[in-house]
Design an enzyme around this catalytic site. Structure first.
Site, PDB file in Angstrom:
ATOM      1  CG  ASP A  39      -1.822  -1.113   1.079  1.00 24.55           C
ATOM      2  OD1 ASP A  39      -2.354  -1.395   0.087  1.00 24.55           O
ATOM      3  OD2 ASP A  39      -2.662  -1.397   2.367  1.00 24.55           O
ATOM      4  NE  ARG A 173      -5.418  -2.199   4.017  1.00 27.76           N
ATOM      5  CZ  ARG A 173      -6.511  -1.972   3.310  1.00 27.76           C
ATOM      6  NH1 ARG A 173      -7.459  -1.120   3.612  1.00 27.76           N
ATOM      7  NH2 ARG A 173      -6.255  -2.333   2.030  1.00 27.76           N
TER       8      ARG A 173
END
Length: 300
Positions: A39, A173
């Protein structure tokens, strides 16, 4: 120019943009790809396949990865990380010992519901595209493998640094979010760094600045790891000079040319002509080996 370049991707940059940065410093027309997207707000190890190494992508992408993340307890965000909008805040009553005690529950074959802010496609559109429009869709849990989760240290108020060893397809996450749900206070991932991807580690990764400097000095090729560097998990077979013509033409290798019987339970093997890495082969029922990718670069 052929081999693997291990980049240390900085935060705030996409994986594809870093590939473009490196491509501009390679000889014109050199193939390049990366093994495992990070990311934009994550940093760390991003293996890049250069030249003939791009043909080895399928043999390295499923290897174990290691991440170090900062877990922020008490806040739930819509993206499950620090870039999102805070949806919920709760008091944190769990002590460090309680956090440490529940981490083993997230080790092994686990199920995760992918976050809406992810690149998964639904009806031809990325989930994050739908999420940005305020749309949500029902998502089924996905099974994935986590090899280890361990607490490294407390690094702030209700913030802890954890290390995660896992296979392909794990959302760190989401793991942080689920840990917060288990503790009853919510959580999100504050930072993320990938410290290893298979055999590639942060210790041999180069920053953008180092890559640029090596390119300016004409020494970037010196930083490449050899084509067989990440393939140690595959059995190795050697052939001698009698097989040179067959190897160079990518022809099947006869059983009598091999230094040992081809393992019948192996889907792929490394093939060497003498000491030179020649490519990837597949054992056949008759004991021969057929090339999947002939990669011999030069005369040994």
């Amino acid at each position: 120019m052929n081999g693997f370049l291990i980049a240390n991707k900085p935060t705030g940059m996409t994986s594809s943009n870093l590939v473009v940065f490196v491509r501009r410093r390679l000889p014109k027309g050199t193939a390049i790809g990366h093994g495992g997207t990070l990311d934009p707000e994550a940093s760390g190890v991003l293996p890049m396949c250069i030249g003939k190494a791009t043909r080895l992508f399928d043999y390295i992408i499923d290897k174990k990865k290691t991440y170090v993340a900062e877990l922020q307890l008490g806040q739930v965000t819509d993206t499950q990380d620090a870039t999102g909008t805070v949806l919920e805040e709760k008091p944190v009553r769990a002590a460090q010992a309680e956090l440490e005690a529940i981490l083993p529950e997230f080790v092994g074959e686990i199920e995760q519901i992918p976050p809406m802010y992810s690149a998964i496609k639904r009806d031809g559109k990325r989930l994050y595209q739908l999420a940005r429009k305020g749309e949500t869709v029902a998502l089924e849990p996905r099974r994935c493998r986590v090899d280890d989760v361990r607490l490294l240290e407390k690094c702030g108020e209700n913030r802890y640094r954890i290390r995660v060893d896992c296979g392909k397809g794990v959302y760190i996450r989401t793991l942080c979010h689920d840990i917060g749900q288990r503790l009853g206070c919510g959580a999100h991932m504050a930072t993320l760094e990938r410290t290893a991807a298979g055999v590639f580690t942060l210790e041999n990764a180069l920053t953008k600045e180092q890559i640029d400097a090596l390119s300016s000095e004409g020494r970037l090729e010196e930083a490449l790891l050899p084509l067989d560097a990440p393939l140690g998990h595959l059995p190795a077979l050697h052939v001698g000079e009698e097989a040179r013509h067959a190897v160079k033409n990518g022809n099947p290798l006869k059983a009598q040319w091999l230094d040992r019987p081809a393992p019948q339970d192996a889907d792929a093997v490394r093939v060497y002509l003498g000491d030179a890495f020649a490519g990837i082969g597949q054992p056949q029922h008759d004991g021969s080996v057929r090339f999947r990718a002939m990669l011999l670069e030069e005369e040994p």
